[in-house]
Design a protein around this motif. Structure first.
Motif: not given
Length: 232
Positions: A41-64
């Protein structure tokens, strides 16, 4: 078969996530399952979501993104168990996943840039006479991204199983002696498929995050243009 295998994969996934929810008083994962789920889960959040969407919006799309990652991974691995079926090797399943990603990407763009900004982007910053052509190119571009997603996942999962099937069928088509070659070959390919199953889940999720990130970036681009005009 595809629908049944997806339900079985989701049941397995629900069980793993249920077993992986144990925490101590400080909220630290306890046990192998809990640590493994937390790591992924942390890998998806930090390395995929935050890395490609940004710190601000990344966590919002992490569940999907996490849902897509785990779903594709479990469906792929279920198909590697003899007697089960690979749902991601069916075009209808990958089309459905890509359609959901397509909707999420457009929602991200509209939420970030607003409806007017989203459509303004489709016409591009080009001379007026080129705007219709630009709109056509950009509009088609909206569909080519999810199309590439669905073909990549479908083709990779289907191709691996087809090659495995043909290698093993040599035993029956050529001679029983062919098993001396085809069984070790099939075993090696099966080991490769174990890696491909998680790799395809990662690639599908990564590209989904990239497309959502591009949608989110529309808003920043639009706001930056607005600020430039105000500045001038």
């Amino acid at each position: 078969k595809a629908v049944l295998s997806m339900w079985i994969a989701m049941a397995f996934l629900a069980l793993v996530l249920f077993l992986g929810r144990s925490r101590d008083q400080n909220g630290v994962p306890r046990g192998l399952f809990a640590n493994l789920v937390e790591t992924l889960l942390l890998f998806v959040r930090d390395e995929i979501a935050v890395a490609n969407i940004g710190k601000e919006q990344g966590p919002k799309y992490t569940p999907y993104l996490a849902t897509v990652f785990f779903f594709v991974m479990f469906t792929n691995y279920l198909g590697l168990i003899p007697g089960f079926f690979t749902a991601t090797g069916v075009l209808g399943v990958t089309i459905a996943l890509s359609v959901i990603t397509f909707i999420m990407t457009q929602v991200a763009g509209i939420r970030s840039a607003g409806l007017v900004g989203f459509f303004a982007h489709l016409f591009g910053d080009v001379p007026v006479w080129m705007k219709p052509l630009m709109f056509l190119v950009e509009f088609l571009g909206l569909f080519t991204k999810p199309f590439a997603l669905l073909v990549r996942l479908f083709a990779n999962m289907l191709a691996g199983h087809m090659v495995l099937f043909f290698i093993l069928s040599l035993i029956f088509v050529v001679h029983i002696g062919a098993s001396a070659v085809s069984v070790p070959l099939a075993t090696g390919l099966y080991m490769l498929e174990l890696f491909v199953a998680i790799l395809q889940a990662y690639i599908f999720t990564l590209l989904t995050a990239l497309f959502i990130g591009q949608g989110v970036a529309l808003g920043h681009h639009h706001h930056a243009e607005g600020e430039d005009h105000a500045h001038h």
